[in-house]
Design an enzyme around this catalytic site. Structure first.
Site, PDB file in Angstrom:
ATOM      1  N   ASP A 224       0.821  -1.221   0.000  1.00  0.00           N
ATOM      2  CA  ASP A 224       0.000   0.000   0.000  1.00  0.00           C
ATOM      3  C   ASP A 224       0.851   1.266   0.000  1.00  0.00           C
ATOM      4  OD1 ASP A 224       1.011  -0.252   2.538  1.00  0.00           O
ATOM      5  OD2 ASP A 224      -0.867   0.159   3.577  1.00  0.00           O
ATOM      6  N   ASP A 302       6.957  -5.573  14.229  1.00  0.00           N
ATOM      7  CA  ASP A 302       7.501  -4.213  14.239  1.00  0.00           C
ATOM      8  C   ASP A 302       7.652  -3.672  15.660  1.00  0.00           C
ATOM      9  OD1 ASP A 302       4.747  -4.282  14.405  1.00  0.00           O
ATOM     10  OD2 ASP A 302       4.419  -2.506  13.180  1.00  0.00           O
TER      11      ASP A 302
END
Length: 458
Positions: A224, A302
């Site tokens: 994206d 993350d």
């Protein structure tokens, strides 16, 4: 409390097994025909098999609980963030089911060009969004060399429309498919986070597969993201820093505080060191992956990578103006931060020749001797003085903070992201967050005697 919950789950499994077994036996009836007797026999065999499988499952779970929570063990220091840790442990240590073998990937095997420069594979992570075409179109448009920047699209989910969209590019990209599409076992309270488990599994497989070819670097891009015209030039100009400076562990194309109102559009070449891992278009080395891959987490990779146990005081390079911009409001994070921050990030439109710029100012000793020393020579001002443009002197200024609450209050007023990950503010270096406001460079900084990040601030 954790042990009691797991034991209750075991009790439920055993009770359910015997209840099912009893009901199956009742269904056979007492007076049956020869044909019905045969059916009853089959049902009885199936019930015994189900009973045996449930016993094995209950035994596995009990052994896990006994090993983890009932036996005395020496205290251990946590090496990962305490996020869904029980689910992660169970999914890691119970026997895995339906694990597919990795398919042979058609990844280009050239790792260096004839002139000795490295090849930088760009791994695009895709799942079930046909809008990945926007990302690939951008990459293909700005890619300076097919040979030096092979685009590898790694797809999870098995979504056919997305696969067809990727294959429509022919030889311009290489498609590899994550082979393990099996479900992931998580605790009931973790079901809403299952997507993060699948993402972590996908990342681990794709990076293992790509680095196994022998590449020195890999550039990671999500499906994206749009990229800037000088996206590839940016990594060409900075990759050597990762080899020269052991305090660096990534180069990111993203500025978390990169909204147009708080960046200096006149300095697209400006780069910073940051303690915060930005992601969203980033480069790592094979040495770093060799270190991380052996302990890669089951989920929330993350947040895990930002934890001190992984970061080890290492930093990333990030730009003043982002070289990536996300268009993906819909996804696993359900648009978290998108409307408030992400959609306002400015994507650089300039082409900076980073390969012709001396990047040595970003090496630790040089940077600390200039950036850190200068910041604490700038005059201290208040937010109100800055907002009302009441500062009479020219040049950079400093706004000081001493507490978490003071930092969050100031960043909200300035329109900056106010959260912390493992105690580190977004874009911070030694606690200093640099931005541009009312045509002036501003540094939101702690006291000069700053002692380090506090995990409790997250």
């Amino acid at each position: 409390m954790r042990t009691r919950k797991v034991l209750l789950v075991i009790g439920f499994l055993v009770t359910w097994t015997y209840a099912t077994y009893y009901l199956l036996l009742r269904q056979t009836g007492i007076h049956t025909s020869r044909h019905q007797s045969l059916q009853a026999y089959k049902l009885n065999s199936q019930a015994r098999d189900a009973n045996l499988q449930s016993h094995h499952l209950a035994k596995n779970v009990f052994e896990f609980v006994k090993l983890k929570y009932l036996e005395k063990q020496p205290p251990q220091v946590a090496s990962t963030p305490q996020i869904s840790i029980v689910a992660a442990e169970i999914s890691a240590e119970l026997p895995e089911q339906h694990v597919a073998k990795a398919a042979t990937a058609r990844i280009p095997t050239k790792t260096y060009l004839a002139n000795g420069e490295p090849v930088f594979p760009v791994v695009v992570f895709a799942c079930n969004r046909v809008s990945v075409k926007k990302c690939i179109d951008n990459l293909v448009q700005y890619r300076p060399s097919v040979e030096q920047f092979p685009i590898i699209v790694s797809q999870d989910c098995g979504d056919e429309p997305t696969k067809e969209a990727i294959l429509s590019y022919g030889k311009q990209v290489t498609l590899i498919e994550q082979p393990d599409l099996s479900d992931i076992t998580v605790l009931p309270k973790e079901k809403k986070f299952k997507g993060y488990y699948k993402i972590a599994r996908h990342y681990g497989w794709a990076l293992n597969t790509t680095f196994a070819v022998g590449f020195e670097f890999v550039i990671i891009v999500e499906d994206d993201l749009n990229v800037a015209p000088d996206f590839f030039e940016y990594f060409l100009g900075t990759h050597k820093l990762l080899k020269q400076d052991p305090s660096l562990w990534c180069v990111s194309a993203w500025n978390d505080n990169g909204k147009a109102a708080v960046v200096d559009a006149a300095q697209p070449e400006l780069l910073y060191r940051t303690d915060f891992f930005p992601g969203l278009g980033w480069m790592l080395t094979k040495d770093l992956w060799a270190e991380l891959s052996v302990k890669w987490p089951k989920s929330f990779w993350d947040d895990w990578i930002r934890h001190p146990a992984q970061r080890k005081d290492r930093v990333c390079i990030r730009p003043e103006i982002s070289r990536t911009r996300t268009f993906g409001k819909i996804g696993v994070s359900n648009g978290l931060f998108f409307d408030k921050y992400l959609k306002h990030i400015k994507l650089s439109e300039d082409f900076v020749q980073f390969t012709k710029i001396n990047m040595s100012y970003l090496l630790k000793d040089n940077y600390d001797n200039t950036f850190l020393r200068r910041v604490y020579t700038y005059p201290i001002v208040t937010y109100d003085e800055l907002r009302r443009n009441l500062i009479r002197i020219e040049g950079p200024v400093r706004i000081q903070y001493t507490t978490r609450e003071q930092y969050k209050r100031t960043t909200k007023m300035l329109g900056l992201m106010d959260d912390f990950k493992s105690g580190v503010p977004r874009t911070a270096y030694h606690g200093i967050v640099s931005f541009y406001y009312n045509k002036r460079r501003v540094h939101l900084a702690p006291n000069a005697n700053w002692k380090g990040y506090e995990l409790s601030w997250s």
